[in-house]
Design a protein around this motif. Structure first.
Motif, short mmCIF file in Angstrom:
data_model
loop_
_atom_site.label_atom_id
_atom_site.label_comp_id
_atom_site.label_asym_id
_atom_site.label_seq_id
_atom_site.Cartn_x
_atom_site.Cartn_y
_atom_site.Cartn_z
N ASP A 1 0.84 -1.50 0.21
CA ASP A 1 -0.04 0.10 0.42
C ASP A 1 0.59 1.25 0.06
N VAL A 2 0.34 2.38 -0.35
CA VAL A 2 1.55 3.11 -0.68
C VAL A 2 0.16 4.33 0.72
N PRO A 3 1.49 5.03 1.33
CA PRO A 3 0.72 5.90 2.38
C PRO A 3 -0.26 7.47 1.48
N VAL A 4 -0.49 8.52 2.91
CA VAL A 4 -1.10 9.11 3.17
C VAL A 4 0.18 9.43 3.93
N ALA A 5 0.66 11.16 3.61
CA ALA A 5 2.12 11.56 4.27
C ALA A 5 1.36 12.70 4.82
N LEU A 6 1.42 12.94 6.57
CA LEU A 6 0.73 13.33 7.31
C LEU A 6 2.23 15.10 7.36
N ILE A 7 2.22 15.97 6.44
CA ILE A 7 3.34 16.52 6.92
C ILE A 7 2.90 18.15 8.18
N GLY A 8 3.65 18.13 8.73
CA GLY A 8 3.23 19.22 9.82
C GLY A 8 4.79 19.63 10.46
N LEU A 9 4.35 21.66 10.42
CA LEU A 9 5.82 21.84 11.02
C LEU A 9 4.49 22.42 12.29
N GLY A 10 6.18 22.38 13.39
CA GLY A 10 5.66 22.71 14.19
C GLY A 10 4.79 21.87 15.66
N ALA A 11 4.74 21.89 17.00
CA ALA A 11 4.70 20.63 17.94
C ALA A 11 2.89 20.57 17.89
#
Ligand code: HAM
Length: 423
Positions: free
Chosen positions: A325-335
């Motif tokens: 499977d390929v993922p959904v990538a969750l990109i976050g900046l900051g806590a």
């Protein structure tokens, strides 16, 4: 990084490969279940006598290939070189002795100290079955047909089945004398091993691999003709049953198999993708004395080598591995974004969606690179500005197209993209 390889004849199976193993195991479970087989998991090591008695002290496996060690109490233990003996040891604790049939399969590692080569490992893996308690030719037929069905399910429809009969122990002296009388005049030209086999176990000469010995072996007399009428009738029924089921086979009188417990039907399956001599599976009917019993218990079964099945699949270009499977990538900046993404990943996983999320402070570029490395189809991007506005950016990785999505609708939006409803 310095290389630190596993011991010779063993291998690490990494995630990019293990999907194919899982697919093979699934094919086995699927097919065997339709014949009423259930899984039996026995220990990886047993008391040494389980194999010595089960396989026969004269066999190559017992004499040369077992990994044997002492436990703390000084008792001899052995890593299982095959599955049948341990299965029979386990079944001795059931009512199989009272004529209750048992159908079991097993999947797992086996250990033999052989010279490693392609398809020959010291730790290898078998899928095997045992049908115990029934002594009838049709049980042999059904077992062989199930093996061929499993191979088809594994994407190997063109394996070659070879069968033979070992008769029963009462048949063997007369047949062995026939063989002895045939080999005796030639024995001076044969290899050292065969010279020793002539008196000790003449049957072993039949599967000698030395070229010159093979030339002599090719002319052996029809020893099956010396078996009892009952044994020959058993073999005839097996052949008729296979024919009735449309299972193609070849009879090979040189097939004797390497383990001593076999009676009547023996069989092996080869495939040209592995080289003609190498078996992908082998088995047969046997009689084993269960611990504490004075009457042998009849069974029939086989084991297939998983490494070899995979090599044949390679040769045939079969790639049945579970599609990764390929993922959904969750990109976050900051806590704060990281926590929101962790919660979103949790919700996606609740719906069976593969999600990856960054767990420490890393640059946007590094996170995007990771998303690309994992072939993510979508990335969700948010930093402080998005959090403040209650939105996130959803980016389609194939063409970079982006949309602003309200945070409240983010889960639905992603589930929809993955063809899953949020019901
Ligand atoms: P076997 O012929 O010794 O039979 O092994 C079965 C299969 O295991 C072989 O055909 C081969 O595919 C695989 N195999 C054996 N040794 C190795 C190795 N060193 N490396 C890779 N693969 C290997 C048995 O083990 C019997 N217990 C089968 C059986 C079950 N007979 C009755 N019930």
């Amino acid at each position: 990084m310095a290389a630190f390889a596993p011991p010779p004849g063993t291998a690490d199976i990494f995630p990019d490969e293990s999907g194919r193993w899982r697919a093979l195991e699934n094919a086995a479970v699927k097919v065997f279940s339709t014949y009423g087989y259930g899984e039996l998991r026995t220990p990886i090591f047993e008391y040494t006598e389980v194999f010595q008695k089960g396989l026969g002290g004269e066999t190559e496996v017992v004499q040369k290939e077992m990994y044997t060690f002492e436990d703390r109490g000084g008792r001899s233990l052995t890593l299982r070189p095959e599955g049948t003996a341990g299965v029979m040891r386990a079944l001795s604790n059931t009512d199989v002795m009272n004529g209750v049939e048992q159908r079991v399969f097993y999947i797992g590692p086996m250990f033999r100290g052989e010279r490693p080569a392609a398809g020959r490992r010291r730790q290898f893996h078998q899928v095997g079955v045992e049908n115990v308690g029934r002594a009838t030719p049709l049980a042999d037929v059904e077992c062989i047909a199930m093996l061929m069905r499993f191979l088809r399910e594994a994407g190997i429809p063109d394996a070659r089945l070879v069968i033979n009969t070992r008769g029963v122990s009462a048949d063997r002296p007369a047949a062995a004398k026939l063989l002895h009388d045939y080999f005796a005049p030639h024995i001076g030209e044969m290899c050292e091993d065969c010279r020793a086999r002539l008196e000790r176990n003449v049957w072993r000469i039949l599967d000698c691999k030395q070229e010159h010995c093979r030339e002599i072996v090719a002319g052996v007399p029809d020893y099956v003709a010396a078996f009892s009428p009952e044994s020959r009738a058993w073999f005839d029924e097996v052949k008729q049953g296979l024919t009735a089921l449309g299972v193609p086979f070849t009879v090979d009188p040189l097939l004797v198999r390497g383990l001593d417990y076999y009676v009547h039907t023996v069989f092996e399956v080869t495939h040209s993708g592995l080289g003609a001599q190498t078996a992908i599976a082998g088995g047969g009917r046997y009689e084993l004395f269960l611990p504490g019993q004075n009457k042998p218990v009849p069974g029939v079964g086989f084991a297939a080598g998983m490494e070899r099945l995979l090599l044949v699949q390679d040769a045939l270009g079969v790639k049945p591995g579970e599609k990764s499977d390929v993922p959904v990538a969750l990109i976050g900046l900051g806590a704060a974004a990281r926590i929101e993404n962790l919660k979103l990943a949790d919700a996606l996983r609740d719906r069976g969606v593969y999600a990856v999320t960054e767990l420490e402070e890393r640059s946007f570029k590094a996170q995007l690179r990771n998303a690309n490395r994992l072939s993510a189809d979508y990335a969700v991007i948010r930093g402080e500005a998005e959090l403040a506005a209650g939105t996130a950016v959803v980016k389609r990785m194939s063409d970079g197209e982006q949309e602003q999505v309200p945070a409240a609708g983010l889960l639905d939006n992603l589930l929809q993209k993955r063809g899953k409803s949020n019901a």
